[in-house]
Design a protein around this motif. Structure first.
Motif, PDB file in Angstrom:
ATOM      1  N   LYS A 272      -9.426  -1.297  -2.587  1.00 40.77           N
ATOM      2  CA  LYS A 272      -9.311  -2.268  -1.490  1.00 40.77           C
ATOM      3  C   LYS A 272     -10.422  -2.009  -0.482  1.00 40.77           C
ATOM      4  O   LYS A 272     -10.721  -0.854  -0.188  1.00 40.77           O
ATOM      5  CB  LYS A 272      -7.936  -2.101  -0.806  1.00 40.77           C
ATOM      6  CG  LYS A 272      -6.742  -2.298  -1.728  1.00 40.77           C
ATOM      7  CD  LYS A 272      -5.447  -1.808  -1.051  1.00 40.77           C
ATOM      8  CE  LYS A 272      -5.411  -0.297  -1.009  1.00 40.77           C
ATOM      9  NZ  LYS A 272      -4.134   0.228  -0.498  1.00 40.77           N
TER      10      LYS A 272
ATOM     11  N   ASP B  24     -11.891   4.902   2.017  1.00 38.80           N
ATOM     12  CA  ASP B  24     -10.978   5.392   3.068  1.00 38.80           C
ATOM     13  C   ASP B  24     -11.480   6.745   3.563  1.00 38.80           C
ATOM     14  O   ASP B  24     -11.628   7.683   2.787  1.00 38.80           O
ATOM     15  CB  ASP B  24      -9.561   5.554   2.511  1.00 38.80           C
ATOM     16  CG  ASP B  24      -8.992   4.230   2.014  1.00 38.80           C
ATOM     17  OD1 ASP B  24      -7.993   3.775   2.589  1.00 38.80           O
ATOM     18  OD2 ASP B  24      -9.560   3.681   1.049  1.00 38.80           O
TER      19      ASP B  24
ATOM     20  N   ASP C   1      -6.464  -2.674   3.324  1.00 35.37           N
ATOM     21  CA  ASP C   1      -5.280  -3.422   2.913  1.00 35.37           C
ATOM     22  C   ASP C   1      -5.276  -4.858   3.427  1.00 35.37           C
ATOM     23  O   ASP C   1      -5.102  -5.813   2.669  1.00 35.37           O
ATOM     24  CB  ASP C   1      -4.017  -2.705   3.431  1.00 35.37           C
ATOM     25  CG  ASP C   1      -3.973  -1.234   3.067  1.00 35.37           C
ATOM     26  OD1 ASP C   1      -3.710  -0.412   3.959  1.00 35.37           O
ATOM     27  OD2 ASP C   1      -4.245  -0.903   1.902  1.00 35.37           O
TER      28      ASP C   1
ATOM     29  N   ASP D 182       0.896  -1.156   0.000  1.00 36.06           N
ATOM     30  CA  ASP D 182       0.000   0.000   0.000  1.00 36.06           C
ATOM     31  C   ASP D 182       0.940   1.212   0.000  1.00 36.06           C
ATOM     32  O   ASP D 182       2.129   1.100   0.333  1.00 36.06           O
ATOM     33  CB  ASP D 182      -0.866  -0.046   1.265  1.00 36.06           C
ATOM     34  CG  ASP D 182      -1.625   1.236   1.489  1.00 36.06           C
ATOM     35  OD1 ASP D 182      -2.162   1.781   0.508  1.00 36.06           O
ATOM     36  OD2 ASP D 182      -1.656   1.717   2.628  1.00 36.06           O
ATOM     37  N   CYS D 183       0.437   2.364  -0.367  1.00 36.64           N
ATOM     38  CA  CYS D 183       1.301   3.555  -0.447  1.00 36.64           C
ATOM     39  C   CYS D 183       1.120   4.499   0.747  1.00 36.64           C
ATOM     40  O   CYS D 183       2.013   4.573   1.599  1.00 36.64           O
ATOM     41  CB  CYS D 183       1.050   4.311  -1.754  1.00 36.64           C
ATOM     42  SG  CYS D 183       1.502   3.361  -3.219  1.00 36.64           S
ATOM     43  N   ASP D 184      -0.036   5.166   0.788  1.00 36.70           N
ATOM     44  CA  ASP D 184      -0.241   6.163   1.865  1.00 36.70           C
ATOM     45  C   ASP D 184      -0.222   5.487   3.232  1.00 36.70           C
ATOM     46  O   ASP D 184      -0.992   4.572   3.485  1.00 36.70           O
ATOM     47  CB  ASP D 184      -1.579   6.879   1.658  1.00 36.70           C
ATOM     48  CG  ASP D 184      -1.575   7.729   0.390  1.00 36.70           C
ATOM     49  OD1 ASP D 184      -2.393   7.469  -0.499  1.00 36.70           O
ATOM     50  OD2 ASP D 184      -0.705   8.604   0.287  1.00 36.70           O
TER      51      ASP D 184
ATOM     52  N   VAL E  11      -0.192  -0.983  -4.510  1.00 39.34           N
ATOM     53  CA  VAL E  11      -1.654  -1.064  -4.650  1.00 39.34           C
ATOM     54  C   VAL E  11      -2.270  -0.011  -3.746  1.00 39.34           C
ATOM     55  O   VAL E  11      -2.307  -0.167  -2.522  1.00 39.34           O
ATOM     56  CB  VAL E  11      -2.157  -2.468  -4.254  1.00 39.34           C
ATOM     57  CG1 VAL E  11      -3.663  -2.585  -4.505  1.00 39.34           C
ATOM     58  CG2 VAL E  11      -1.421  -3.556  -5.032  1.00 39.34           C
ATOM     59  N   THR E  12      -2.689   1.110  -4.358  1.00 39.63           N
ATOM     60  CA  THR E  12      -3.141   2.240  -3.547  1.00 39.63           C
ATOM     61  C   THR E  12      -4.578   2.626  -3.860  1.00 39.63           C
ATOM     62  O   THR E  12      -4.985   2.609  -5.027  1.00 39.63           O
ATOM     63  CB  THR E  12      -2.235   3.474  -3.765  1.00 39.63           C
ATOM     64  OG1 THR E  12      -2.780   4.596  -3.062  1.00 39.63           O
ATOM     65  CG2 THR E  12      -2.069   3.828  -5.245  1.00 39.63           C
ATOM     66  N   ASN E  13      -5.325   2.963  -2.802  1.00 37.31           N
ATOM     67  CA  ASN E  13      -6.720   3.421  -2.982  1.00 37.31           C
ATOM     68  C   ASN E  13      -6.778   4.886  -3.383  1.00 37.31           C
ATOM     69  O   ASN E  13      -7.861   5.425  -3.586  1.00 37.31           O
ATOM     70  CB  ASN E  13      -7.509   3.206  -1.689  1.00 37.31           C
ATOM     71  CG  ASN E  13      -8.111   1.819  -1.634  1.00 37.31           C
ATOM     72  OD1 ASN E  13      -7.924   1.016  -2.544  1.00 37.31           O
ATOM     73  ND2 ASN E  13      -8.834   1.521  -0.571  1.00 37.31           N
ATOM     74  N   ASN E  14      -5.617   5.515  -3.441  1.00 37.20           N
ATOM     75  CA  ASN E  14      -5.544   6.930  -3.760  1.00 37.20           C
ATOM     76  C   ASN E  14      -5.828   7.119  -5.249  1.00 37.20           C
ATOM     77  O   ASN E  14      -5.190   6.487  -6.097  1.00 37.20           O
ATOM     78  CB  ASN E  14      -4.137   7.443  -3.409  1.00 37.20           C
ATOM     79  CG  ASN E  14      -4.088   8.951  -3.353  1.00 37.20           C
ATOM     80  OD1 ASN E  14      -4.557   9.607  -4.271  1.00 37.20           O
ATOM     81  ND2 ASN E  14      -3.535   9.487  -2.294  1.00 37.20           N
TER      82      ASN E  14
ATOM     83  N   ARG F 166      -9.970   8.699   5.799  1.00 38.19           N
ATOM     84  CA  ARG F 166      -8.933   9.709   6.067  1.00 38.19           C
ATOM     85  C   ARG F 166      -7.665   9.359   5.302  1.00 38.19           C
ATOM     86  O   ARG F 166      -7.395   8.205   5.012  1.00 38.19           O
ATOM     87  CB  ARG F 166      -8.641   9.835   7.558  1.00 38.19           C
ATOM     88  CG  ARG F 166      -7.996   8.634   8.211  1.00 38.19           C
ATOM     89  CD  ARG F 166      -7.723   8.884   9.651  1.00 38.19           C
ATOM     90  NE  ARG F 166      -8.951   9.287  10.347  1.00 38.19           N
ATOM     91  CZ  ARG F 166      -8.960   9.871  11.544  1.00 38.19           C
ATOM     92  NH1 ARG F 166      -7.820  10.132  12.161  1.00 38.19           N
ATOM     93  NH2 ARG F 166     -10.086  10.204  12.120  1.00 38.19           N
ATOM     94  N   LEU F 167      -6.940  10.428   4.983  1.00 33.93           N
ATOM     95  CA  LEU F 167      -5.692  10.273   4.242  1.00 33.93           C
ATOM     96  C   LEU F 167      -4.559  10.607   5.211  1.00 33.93           C
ATOM     97  O   LEU F 167      -4.464  11.754   5.672  1.00 33.93           O
ATOM     98  CB  LEU F 167      -5.678  11.250   3.053  1.00 33.93           C
ATOM     99  CG  LEU F 167      -4.449  11.220   2.154  1.00 33.93           C
ATOM    100  CD1 LEU F 167      -4.311   9.863   1.480  1.00 33.93           C
ATOM    101  CD2 LEU F 167      -4.541  12.315   1.108  1.00 33.93           C
ATOM    102  N   PRO F 168      -3.725   9.635   5.603  1.00 31.60           N
ATOM    103  CA  PRO F 168      -2.641   9.916   6.560  1.00 31.60           C
ATOM    104  C   PRO F 168      -1.544  10.748   5.911  1.00 31.60           C
ATOM    105  O   PRO F 168      -1.129  10.480   4.789  1.00 31.60           O
ATOM    106  CB  PRO F 168      -2.128   8.525   6.938  1.00 31.60           C
ATOM    107  CG  PRO F 168      -2.482   7.653   5.785  1.00 31.60           C
ATOM    108  CD  PRO F 168      -3.709   8.227   5.154  1.00 31.60           C
TER     109      PRO F 168
ATOM    110  N   ASP G 195      -1.472  -0.279   5.950  1.00 33.55           N
ATOM    111  CA  ASP G 195      -1.647   0.422   7.234  1.00 33.55           C
ATOM    112  C   ASP G 195      -3.099   0.439   7.687  1.00 33.55           C
ATOM    113  O   ASP G 195      -3.397   0.913   8.789  1.00 33.55           O
ATOM    114  CB  ASP G 195      -1.121   1.862   7.127  1.00 33.55           C
ATOM    115  CG  ASP G 195      -2.030   2.718   6.249  1.00 33.55           C
ATOM    116  OD1 ASP G 195      -2.626   3.691   6.767  1.00 33.55           O
ATOM    117  OD2 ASP G 195      -2.168   2.382   5.061  1.00 33.55           O
TER     118      ASP G 195
ATOM    119  N   ASN H  99     -12.990   4.371  -3.576  1.00 37.10           N
ATOM    120  CA  ASN H  99     -12.639   3.728  -2.302  1.00 37.10           C
ATOM    121  C   ASN H  99     -13.410   4.350  -1.155  1.00 37.10           C
ATOM    122  O   ASN H  99     -14.047   5.383  -1.332  1.00 37.10           O
ATOM    123  CB  ASN H  99     -11.132   3.860  -2.044  1.00 37.10           C
ATOM    124  CG  ASN H  99     -10.679   5.321  -1.918  1.00 37.10           C
ATOM    125  OD1 ASN H  99     -10.891   6.109  -2.830  1.00 37.10           O
ATOM    126  ND2 ASN H  99     -10.088   5.669  -0.788  1.00 37.10           N
TER     127      ASN H  99
HETATM  128  C1  PEQ Z   1      -5.385   6.324   2.085  1.00 38.23           C
HETATM  129  C2  PEQ Z   1      -5.672   5.858   0.693  1.00 38.23           C
HETATM  130  O1  PEQ Z   1      -4.496   5.501  -0.030  1.00 38.23           O
HETATM  131  P1  PEQ Z   1      -3.683   4.147   0.235  1.00 38.23           P
HETATM  132  O2  PEQ Z   1      -3.448   4.072   1.733  1.00 38.23           O
HETATM  133  O3  PEQ Z   1      -4.557   2.996  -0.266  1.00 38.23           O
HETATM  134  O4  PEQ Z   1      -2.398   4.318  -0.540  1.00 38.23           O
HETATM  135  C3  PEQ Z   1      -6.347   7.016   0.036  1.00 38.23           C
HETATM  136  O5  PEQ Z   1      -5.587   7.790  -0.588  1.00 38.23           O
HETATM  137  O6  PEQ Z   1      -7.557   7.155   0.206  1.00 38.23           O
END
Ligand code: PEQ
Ligand code: MG
Length: 308
Positions: free
Chosen positions: A222, A188, A252, A29-31, A61-64, A190-192, A247, A186
């Motif tokens: 995801k 998600d 994920d 995962d990225c973020d 593999v990112t949900n961003n 919050r974006l960390p 994370d 997606n």
């Molecule tokens: C947080 C998520 O990104 P990821 O953690 O899947 O890279 C998103 O950007 O909504």
């Protein structure tokens, strides 16, 4: 490593090498895992680059949904990661693939999302109604009668910094047509970001549109297995010898469980060990998919086994 073994084990010492020896592919995962915002997690570039040097296949593999594959490759290169755009599966790219191959969409998209999503949609021949600001004007009666493009056959919601009441209203009007598809990138919430900060994520925007339309969107990201299916359709990977590193337990780790992958939680993003242990102790079968096989403070904890 079998799923029957005790889960949520802290990964350290000899167990690190044992786990890495048991996989051929690592999906990051990225973020919150390899970076937070525009700052690489300390040690992450060395981990990714050493895994590749040791012959492991590495994917992202990112949900961003804010970047195209090409944009991600540029960001990774700038941060020192050895990565190509073919190895990146983001939701801008995967959502376009989903609309093209699964929905077989014939028509336009009303897009609440980024210019990256526009680019990935157009790359597969799908037109959309435009991105950028869309401010409210006129009176309520006007809002209920906004002109609708008859070619629009789907509403798609991704991360959109220009999200607005008027965009939500237009989506609401399109979604009143029951044959209009409804797809989100997606959930998600919050974006960390660096320094333990965060901003609201796409899931907040999607929930707003779902609440207004009283409809539930299909989500591509995801934990939907589609993200892994996209990857597995391009690369020869054996799920039994894949490790998913993330994370978030609800995206994920659940994706990893859904696809039969080994799973590793890293504590540099959203979820905590307490969250994982609560799922583990819940006795609820559905929640067990959110319990990781292993966890580390950071993926930098893999370094000693890779440098040894
Ligand atoms: C947080 C998520 O990104 P990821 O953690 O899947 O890279 C998103 O950007 O909504
Ligand atoms: Mg993440």
């Amino acid at each position: 490593m079998t799923s029957a073994k005790k889960k949520c084990t802290r990964l350290s010492g000899a167990l690190v090498r044992q786990l890495l020896d048991s996989v051929d592919s690592v999906l990051f995962d990225c973020d919150g895992v390899i970076w937070r915002g525009d700052q690489a997690v300390p040690g992450a570039t060395q981990v990714v680059n050493l895994l590749k040097e040791k012959g492991k296949k590495v994917f992202f593999v990112t949900n961003n949904s804010s970047k195209t594959r090409k944009m991600y490759a540029e960001k990774m290169s700038a941060l020192g990661f050895d990565a190509t755009e073919d190895e990146v599966f983001g939701t801008a790219y995967c959502c376009a693939a989903y609309l093209k191959t699964v929905c077989e969409l014939r028509g336009k998209v009303f897009l609440i999302g980024s210019d990256a999503m526009r680019q990935e949609l157009e790359a597969v021949g799908i037109q959309q109604t435009g991105v950028g600001p869309d401010h409210v004007s006129g009176k309520q009666a006007d809002w209920a009668n906004v002109p609708l493009d008859p070619e629009v056959k789907a509403v798609v919601v991704g991360f959109d910094e220009h999200f607005s009441y008027m965009k939500m209203n237009r989506a609401f009007q399109y979604l009143a047509q029951r044959d209009c598809l409804f797809v989100g990138t997606n959930r998600d919430t919050r974006l960390p970001l660096e320094g333990g900060k965060a901003v609201p994520g796409t899931g907040c925007l999607l929930l707003a549109v779902e609440t207004a339309a009283q409809r539930q969107a299909e989500t591509v990201g995801k934990p939907n297995h589609f993200m892994f299916d996209c990857l597995a359709s391009k690369f020869d990977v054996n799920p039994d010898r894949c490790l998913m590193v993330g994370d978030r337990l609800d995206t994920d780790i659940l994706l990893g469980s859904n696809c039969g992958l080994k799973t590793l939680l890293t504590l540099t993003g959203v979820s905590t060990v307490a969250d994982a242990e609560a799922h583990q102790k819940s006795g609820c079968t559905e929640r067990q998919g959110m319990v990781p096989d292993y966890y580390v403070e950071s993926i930098a904890d893999l370094l000693p086994a890779l440098q040894g």
